[in-house]
Design a protein around this motif. Structure first.
Motif, PDB file in Angstrom:
ATOM      1  N   MET A  62       0.747  -1.240  -0.105  1.00 36.26           N
ATOM      2  CA  MET A  62      -0.008  -0.065   0.117  1.00 36.26           C
ATOM      3  C   MET A  62       0.794   1.230  -0.198  1.00 36.26           C
ATOM      4  SD  MET A  62      -2.876  -0.956   2.755  1.00 36.26           S
ATOM      5  CE  MET A  62      -4.141   0.237   2.490  1.00 36.26           C
ATOM      6  N   VAL A  63       0.478   1.986  -0.715  1.00 43.90           N
ATOM      7  CA  VAL A  63       1.498   3.461  -1.323  1.00 43.90           C
ATOM      8  C   VAL A  63       0.472   4.497  -1.241  1.00 43.90           C
ATOM      9  CG1 VAL A  63       3.058   4.623  -2.483  1.00 43.90           C
ATOM     10  CG2 VAL A  63       3.462   2.048  -2.233  1.00 43.90           C
ATOM     11  N   CYS A  64       0.738   5.594  -0.323  1.00 41.05           N
ATOM     12  CA  CYS A  64      -0.229   6.788  -0.431  1.00 41.05           C
ATOM     13  C   CYS A  64      -0.134   7.576  -2.029  1.00 41.05           C
ATOM     14  CB  CYS A  64       0.103   7.664   0.725  1.00 41.05           C
ATOM     15  SG  CYS A  64       1.693   8.458   0.476  1.00 41.05           S
ATOM     16  N   THR A  65      -0.818   8.437  -2.224  1.00 47.41           N
ATOM     17  CA  THR A  65      -0.885   9.105  -3.686  1.00 47.41           C
ATOM     18  C   THR A  65       0.638  10.019  -3.523  1.00 47.41           C
ATOM     19  OG1 THR A  65      -2.264  10.975  -2.593  1.00 47.41           O
ATOM     20  CG2 THR A  65      -3.429   9.019  -3.669  1.00 47.41           C
ATOM     21  N   LYS A  66       0.958  10.533  -2.439  1.00 46.75           N
ATOM     22  CA  LYS A  66       2.177  11.422  -2.550  1.00 46.75           C
ATOM     23  C   LYS A  66       3.235  10.508  -2.711  1.00 46.75           C
ATOM     24  CE  LYS A  66       3.718  15.121   0.597  1.00 46.75           C
ATOM     25  NZ  LYS A  66       3.743  15.519   1.875  1.00 46.75           N
ATOM     26  N   CYS A  67       3.426   9.345  -2.347  1.00 43.42           N
ATOM     27  CA  CYS A  67       4.714   8.239  -2.540  1.00 43.42           C
ATOM     28  C   CYS A  67       4.498   7.596  -4.012  1.00 43.42           C
ATOM     29  CB  CYS A  67       4.657   7.385  -1.392  1.00 43.42           C
ATOM     30  SG  CYS A  67       5.192   8.422   0.227  1.00 43.42           S
ATOM     31  N   GLU A  68       3.283   7.695  -4.524  1.00 48.28           N
ATOM     32  CA  GLU A  68       3.287   7.220  -6.116  1.00 48.28           C
ATOM     33  C   GLU A  68       4.542   7.317  -6.994  1.00 48.28           C
ATOM     34  OE1 GLU A  68      -0.469   7.093  -7.691  1.00 48.28           O
ATOM     35  OE2 GLU A  68      -1.373   5.816  -6.164  1.00 48.28           O
ATOM     36  N   LYS A  69       4.737   8.593  -6.978  1.00 47.84           N
ATOM     37  CA  LYS A  69       5.881   9.054  -7.757  1.00 47.84           C
ATOM     38  C   LYS A  69       7.411   8.524  -7.383  1.00 47.84           C
ATOM     39  CE  LYS A  69       5.623  13.348  -5.501  1.00 47.84           C
ATOM     40  NZ  LYS A  69       4.948  14.564  -5.789  1.00 47.84           N
ATOM     41  N   SER A 107       3.610   2.229   2.681  1.00 45.33           N
ATOM     42  CA  SER A 107       4.958   1.405   3.187  1.00 45.33           C
ATOM     43  C   SER A 107       6.222   2.141   2.981  1.00 45.33           C
ATOM     44  CB  SER A 107       5.173  -0.007   2.037  1.00 45.33           C
ATOM     45  OG  SER A 107       4.933   0.616   0.815  1.00 45.33           O
ATOM     46  N   ILE A 108       6.137   3.223   2.458  1.00 44.73           N
ATOM     47  CA  ILE A 108       7.097   4.273   2.267  1.00 44.73           C
ATOM     48  C   ILE A 108       7.275   5.291   3.274  1.00 44.73           C
ATOM     49  CG2 ILE A 108       8.296   5.837   0.475  1.00 44.73           C
ATOM     50  CD1 ILE A 108       7.370   4.448  -1.743  1.00 44.73           C
ATOM     51  N   CYS A 109       6.184   6.110   3.424  1.00 40.76           N
ATOM     52  CA  CYS A 109       6.383   7.007   4.505  1.00 40.76           C
ATOM     53  C   CYS A 109       5.687   6.632   6.022  1.00 40.76           C
ATOM     54  CB  CYS A 109       5.737   8.253   3.927  1.00 40.76           C
ATOM     55  SG  CYS A 109       3.961   8.270   3.749  1.00 40.76           S
ATOM     56  N   GLY A 110       5.011   5.745   5.969  1.00 43.06           N
ATOM     57  CA  GLY A 110       4.335   5.313   7.335  1.00 43.06           C
ATOM     58  C   GLY A 110       3.166   5.956   7.414  1.00 43.06           C
ATOM     59  N   LYS A 111       2.566   6.810   6.572  1.00 39.44           N
ATOM     60  CA  LYS A 111       1.140   7.609   6.724  1.00 39.44           C
ATOM     61  C   LYS A 111       0.119   6.774   6.978  1.00 39.44           C
ATOM     62  CE  LYS A 111      -1.188  10.348   3.810  1.00 39.44           C
ATOM     63  NZ  LYS A 111      -1.304  11.438   2.914  1.00 39.44           N
ATOM     64  N   GLY A 156      16.913  -2.402   2.355  1.00 39.44           N
ATOM     65  CA  GLY A 156      16.180  -2.393   3.490  1.00 39.44           C
ATOM     66  C   GLY A 156      15.449  -3.195   4.188  1.00 39.44           C
ATOM     67  N   LYS A 157      15.338  -3.159   5.474  1.00 35.96           N
ATOM     68  CA  LYS A 157      14.711  -4.194   6.384  1.00 35.96           C
ATOM     69  C   LYS A 157      13.280  -3.316   6.898  1.00 35.96           C
ATOM     70  CE  LYS A 157      17.613  -7.252   6.475  1.00 35.96           C
ATOM     71  NZ  LYS A 157      17.375  -8.816   5.893  1.00 35.96           N
ATOM     72  N   CYS A 158      12.270  -4.301   7.031  1.00 36.44           N
ATOM     73  CA  CYS A 158      10.869  -3.690   7.619  1.00 36.44           C
ATOM     74  C   CYS A 158      11.295  -3.315   9.141  1.00 36.44           C
ATOM     75  CB  CYS A 158       9.939  -4.791   7.626  1.00 36.44           C
ATOM     76  SG  CYS A 158       8.287  -4.368   8.285  1.00 36.44           S
ATOM     77  N   GLN A 169      10.588  -2.935  -2.131  1.00 39.36           N
ATOM     78  CA  GLN A 169      10.568  -1.660  -2.779  1.00 39.36           C
ATOM     79  C   GLN A 169      11.589  -0.830  -2.071  1.00 39.36           C
ATOM     80  OE1 GLN A 169       8.267  -0.670  -5.227  1.00 39.36           O
ATOM     81  NE2 GLN A 169       9.103   0.934  -5.374  1.00 39.36           N
ATOM     82  N   ASN A 170      12.092  -0.047  -3.195  1.00 40.34           N
ATOM     83  CA  ASN A 170      13.148   1.019  -2.743  1.00 40.34           C
ATOM     84  C   ASN A 170      12.563   2.126  -1.939  1.00 40.34           C
ATOM     85  OD1 ASN A 170      15.046  -0.302  -4.612  1.00 40.34           O
ATOM     86  ND2 ASN A 170      14.701   1.198  -6.280  1.00 40.34           N
ATOM     87  N   ARG A 171      13.490   2.484  -1.011  1.00 36.97           N
ATOM     88  CA  ARG A 171      13.022   3.499   0.089  1.00 36.97           C
ATOM     89  C   ARG A 171      11.814   3.229   0.862  1.00 36.97           C
ATOM     90  NH1 ARG A 171      13.814   7.708  -4.570  1.00 36.97           N
ATOM     91  NH2 ARG A 171      11.980   6.662  -5.386  1.00 36.97           N
ATOM     92  N   ALA A 172      11.586   1.599   1.113  1.00 36.13           N
ATOM     93  CA  ALA A 172      10.297   1.587   1.919  1.00 36.13           C
ATOM     94  C   ALA A 172      10.845   1.278   3.426  1.00 36.13           C
ATOM     95  CB  ALA A 172       9.686   0.128   1.304  1.00 36.13           C
ATOM     96  N   LYS A 173       9.842   1.740   4.222  1.00 34.17           N
ATOM     97  CA  LYS A 173      10.123   1.241   5.724  1.00 34.17           C
ATOM     98  C   LYS A 173       9.442   0.246   6.340  1.00 34.17           C
ATOM     99  CE  LYS A 173      10.746   6.431   6.452  1.00 34.17           C
ATOM    100  NZ  LYS A 173       9.990   7.481   7.309  1.00 34.17           N
ATOM    101  N   TYR A 174       8.460  -0.178   5.468  1.00 35.77           N
ATOM    102  CA  TYR A 174       7.645  -1.498   5.807  1.00 35.77           C
ATOM    103  C   TYR A 174       7.552  -2.292   4.504  1.00 35.77           C
ATOM    104  CZ  TYR A 174       6.699   1.627   9.839  1.00 35.77           C
ATOM    105  OH  TYR A 174       6.527   2.487  10.962  1.00 35.77           O
ATOM    106  N   CYS A 175       7.279  -3.432   4.991  1.00 34.72           N
ATOM    107  CA  CYS A 175       6.925  -4.653   3.882  1.00 34.72           C
ATOM    108  C   CYS A 175       5.750  -4.602   3.504  1.00 34.72           C
ATOM    109  CB  CYS A 175       7.349  -6.010   4.442  1.00 34.72           C
ATOM    110  SG  CYS A 175       6.499  -6.871   5.566  1.00 34.72           S
ATOM    111  N   HIS A 176       5.186  -5.342   2.444  1.00 33.76           N
ATOM    112  CA  HIS A 176       3.893  -5.093   2.072  1.00 33.76           C
ATOM    113  C   HIS A 176       2.790  -5.706   3.059  1.00 33.76           C
ATOM    114  CE1 HIS A 176       4.764  -3.562  -1.867  1.00 33.76           C
ATOM    115  NE2 HIS A 176       5.715  -4.608  -1.991  1.00 33.76           N
TER     116      HIS A 176
END
Length: 106
Positions: A1-8, A89-93, A61-63, A72-79
């Motif tokens: 899951m990725v927010c609209t801000k992190c889609e780019k 999964s990228i910003c944690g929002k 990276g690790k979850c 995924q590159n720059r991801a903080k959490y796994c899917h």
């Protein structure tokens, strides 16, 4: 899951599909079908053991929760963790309110 801000920020495909009919290599006829790959292969220079250790690892990276390697590159959490918590999964929002869902506790 990725927010609209992190889609780019999502990773792109490294190369186009070579078997697609609109590919330039098929139109020009430069693609060798059924040929031996060893005949035209250039000889590789001798490599030292240091070149293996400095190789680029895109998914290093690790979850944050389960310490699993993220895909995924720059991801903080796994899917899996991002879906269970309803977060990006990228910003944690927080994206989705999962309080009404029956999520597994795995």
């Amino acid at each position: 899951m990725v927010c609209t801000k992190c889609e780019k920020k999502l990773s792109k495909v490294a190369a186009p599909d070579p078997f697609k009919s609109s590919s330039a290599s098929i139109k020009e006829g430069s693609r060798n079908v059924g040929g031996s790959k060893l005949i035209g292969k250039p000889k590789a220079p001798s490599t030292s053991s240091t070149s293996k250790t400095t190789r680029f690892q895109p998914y290093a990276g690790k979850c944050k929760d389960c310490k699993q390697t993220v895909t995924q590159n720059r991801a903080k959490y796994c899917h899996g963790c991002a879906f269970k918590k309803g977060i990006c999964s990228i910003c944690g929002k927080q994206i989705l309110d999962t309080s009404g869902y029956s999520m597994s506790a795995k």
